[in-house]
Design an enzyme around this catalytic site. Structure first.
Site, PDB file in Angstrom:
ATOM      1  CG  ASP A 188      -2.262   0.470   0.843  1.00  0.00           C
ATOM      2  OD1 ASP A 188      -2.284   1.639   0.439  1.00  0.00           O
ATOM      3  OD2 ASP A 188      -3.369   0.119   1.043  1.00  0.00           O
ATOM      4  CG  HIS A 258      -4.334   2.209  -2.272  1.00  0.00           C
ATOM      5  ND1 HIS A 258      -4.557   2.963  -0.982  1.00  0.00           N
ATOM      6  CD2 HIS A 258      -5.645   2.229  -2.573  1.00  0.00           C
ATOM      7  CE1 HIS A 258      -5.724   3.303  -0.692  1.00  0.00           C
ATOM      8  NE2 HIS A 258      -6.224   2.757  -1.659  1.00  0.00           N
ATOM      9  CD  GLU A 321      -9.912   3.910  -1.171  1.00  0.00           C
ATOM     10  OE1 GLU A 321     -11.004   4.325  -0.389  1.00  0.00           O
ATOM     11  OE2 GLU A 321      -8.843   3.751  -0.776  1.00  0.00           O
ATOM     12  CE1 TYR A 412     -14.179  -3.312   3.785  1.00  0.00           C
ATOM     13  CE2 TYR A 412     -13.366  -1.150   4.079  1.00  0.00           C
ATOM     14  CZ  TYR A 412     -13.424  -2.322   3.212  1.00  0.00           C
ATOM     15  OH  TYR A 412     -13.244  -2.233   1.879  1.00  0.00           O
ATOM     16  CG  PHE A 413     -14.294  -7.377  11.313  1.00  0.00           C
ATOM     17  CD1 PHE A 413     -15.952  -6.830  11.100  1.00  0.00           C
ATOM     18  CD2 PHE A 413     -14.201  -8.440  11.054  1.00  0.00           C
ATOM     19  CE1 PHE A 413     -16.532  -7.903  10.494  1.00  0.00           C
ATOM     20  CE2 PHE A 413     -14.977  -9.716  10.826  1.00  0.00           C
ATOM     21  CZ  PHE A 413     -16.379  -9.250  10.468  1.00  0.00           C
ATOM     22  CB  THR A 464      -3.766  -2.152  10.279  1.00  0.00           C
ATOM     23  OG1 THR A 464      -2.773  -2.430   9.042  1.00  0.00           O
ATOM     24  CG2 THR A 464      -4.184  -3.692  10.387  1.00  0.00           C
TER      25      THR A 464
HETATM   26  C1  ACM Z   1     -10.762  -0.440   0.278  1.00  0.00           C
HETATM   27  O1  ACM Z   1     -11.193  -0.406   1.460  1.00  0.00           O
HETATM   28  N1  ACM Z   1     -10.233   0.650  -0.181  1.00  0.00           N
HETATM   29  C2  ACM Z   1     -10.964  -1.705  -0.559  1.00  0.00           C
END
Ligand code: ACM
Length: 525
Positions: A188, A258, A321, A412-413, A464
């Site tokens: 990333d 990213h 994104e 999404y934890f 994270t």
């Molecule tokens: C993402 O949460 N950008 C896949």
């Protein structure tokens, strides 16, 4: 079908997570003692060792793993007649003198073993010998098979590097919950975490940043360097460890966005020519790969090494994104678009992903990406991970593509597990309590039965940005993964939150013994 029956005089239903398809309780029990044996065939010999390893620490019994029955035994058998239960299904039968786990394939027998662990007193999950416990398994008959093939857990190790030992523990916890797909988010903007032999600067430069963001608004930083990466030997170790637990590791190499850390390592991959440092700011970064042929070759070289390390059919290429600003402003990118007959930057993004799709297909693999890969035209072989909602998944399934459901609102934890955020560690935002995860239905209501067959399953995400340590990752992950495990494994009609909470009490005892820093759910969440 979901069946749970109690014979007259039988004890209460056991606390198994995820809930099996059918449990028929009988009376009596089988007691594992030092004279018990594990009886295997050639095909289940390794699984016999696995079961022995699960039983030994808390009981102190080192059960023999043998080929021929002797006395009261636990049998592990492959039985081709059980193909109706699928490659991951199993039958588990307990009588007072025998435990029998049978399955058409080893994966099913492994899940039978996981269920057997949960039929024993919770103390079986402890690391050291517990004296004075009768290691009894209630007499019963279980038939079980998963609802979905893709039962996923994602872990972002780019925003914060997570040590290999934690990755292995994460995989163990997945296997305990019968989750089978580990989505390893390896690259990333803020870090590149996998050694690539051909491009050593990806980790020499790209794995290290000078600072990390603590809060986004106001922007605050910890002022400390951070980094780390996995060598290819370590990657192979993780993949082999996962395979023994019937977990497939799906690597993610992000592109064309990213990609700030990679551009910091190799500035010629960017659009501006500017020398960057590895990213330190969370969010969507304008720095994206340029669309040069040489950049496509670079990424395909990276994917070649990735393919050699990961046997997974699916390779994840990100695709989410991707700001179009740099492509829009770059004369070179515009010229390449024109040359390739692409009418806008969305088509360029689509072209980019198509290059990877055909490359992966040629190498016998399949591309998977976040739902933005739908924009500008979906590549023919691509599978879509639907994260911005259900819409991407619906559109892809209707177009005949496979999908994995990962909508942020349910999976999404990294989101807060309670509304009481003042008393929680800082998180990215959102609100995703346990009950909402539990109530998630992966098949969108607007799909026909035929289209619904394209839904491979669902997956929980641990991003994270605000999760700097393994302990915090566990806190966000559990017990929400326990709830998700039931969503993807158990029959839809068996879902019952009150019953799940009853069983979860025991599951949390197990997680305590496994030294998992879970967050105990509260009624006020
Ligand atoms: C993402 O949460 N950008 C896949």
């Amino acid at each position: 079908m979901f069946v749970a029956t109690l014979a007259a005089g039988a004890v209460a239903l056991p606390s198994i997570v995820p809930q099996p398809v059918s449990i028929r309780m009988a009376t009596g029990s089988f007691e594992i003692n030092p004279r018990s044996a594990i009886v295997v065939t050639r095909e289940t010999a390794d699984l016999g060792q696995t079961l022995r390893g699960f039983i030994a620490p808390a009981t102190g019994f080192t059960l023999p793993v043998i080929r021929r029955a002797s006395g009261d035994s636990i049998y592990l058998r492959i039985d081709k007649r059980l193909t109706s239960l699928g490659a991951e299904g199993y039958r588990l039968e307990v009588s007072d003198h025998k435990i029998e786990i049978s399955a058409a394939k080893p994966a099913g027998a492994f899940y039978g073993i996981q269920t057997l662990r949960q039929l024993l007193p919770a103390g079986i999950f402890g690391p050291t010998v517990v004296k004075g416990t009768a290691w009894e398994v209630p007499c019963l008959s279980i038939e079980d098979t998963p609802r979905f093939a893709w039962r996923g857990a994602h872990l972002d190790v780019a925003r914060y590097f997570m040590p290999k030992e934690f990755v292995l523990k994460f995989i163990d916890l997945m296997a305990m919950h019968k989750l089978n797909t580990f989505h390893w988010h390896l690259t990333d903007d803020q870090g590149w975490r996998i050694e690539i032999k051909k491009y050593p600067l990806l980790t020499q430069v790209g794995a290290w940043r000078k600072d990390s963001m603590l809060t986004y608004s106001p922007a605050t930083f910890d002022g400390k360097p951070h980094g780390g990466f996995y060598t290819q030997d370590e990657v192979r170790e993780v993949v082999a460890y996962a395979a023994k637990r019937f977990v497939t590791v799906v690597p993610e190499i992000e592109m064309p966005g990213h990609s700030h850390a990679a551009i910091a390592a190799y500035p010629e991959l960017g659009n501006t020519g500017q020398k960057l440092e590895v990213g330190t700011i969370w969010g969507v970064d304008e720095n994206v790969y340029n669309p040069e042929d040489s950049t496509i070759r670079f990424l395909q070289d990276v994917l070649s090494e990735v393919i050699s390390l990961f046997p997974s059919k699916f390779i994840h290429v990100g695709g989410d994104e991707v700001p179009k600003k740099q492509w829009h402003e770059s004369a070179r990118a515009q010229a390449l678009m024109k040359l390739r007959g692409l009418k806008d930057e969305h088509e360029l993004q689509s072209w980019f992903i198509h290059q990877m799709d055909s490359f992966l297909t040629q190498h016998g693999r399949r591309l998977i990406g976040w739902d933005e890969i739908l924009e500008g035209g979906l590549a023919s072989g691509a599978t879509v991970m639907s994260w911005r909602g259900e819409e991407g998944g619906i559109a892809a399934a209707k177009a005949g593509h496979d999908v994995v459901m990962t909508p942020g609102a349910w999976t999404y934890f990294d989101h807060y597990p309670t509304r009481d955020t003042a008393n929680e560690p800082h998180a990215i935002g959102g609100y995703l309590p346990l009950q909402k995860v539990y109530g998630y239905e992966p098949i969108p209501a607007s799909l026909t039965n035929l289209e619904a067959q394209h839904v491979l399953g669902a997956q929980g995400q641990i991003w994270t940005e605000y999760i700097p340590t393994p302990k915090r990752a566990e806190y966000m992950a559990y017990p929400r993964f326990s709830a998700l495990a039931e969503v993807v494994w158990s029959p839809k009609e068996s879902r019952n939150y009150a019953d799940f909470r009853r069983r979860l009490d025991v599951q949390l005892q197990r997680l305590t013994l496994l030294d998992v820093n879970f967050r105990a759910p509260k009624d006020s969440d």
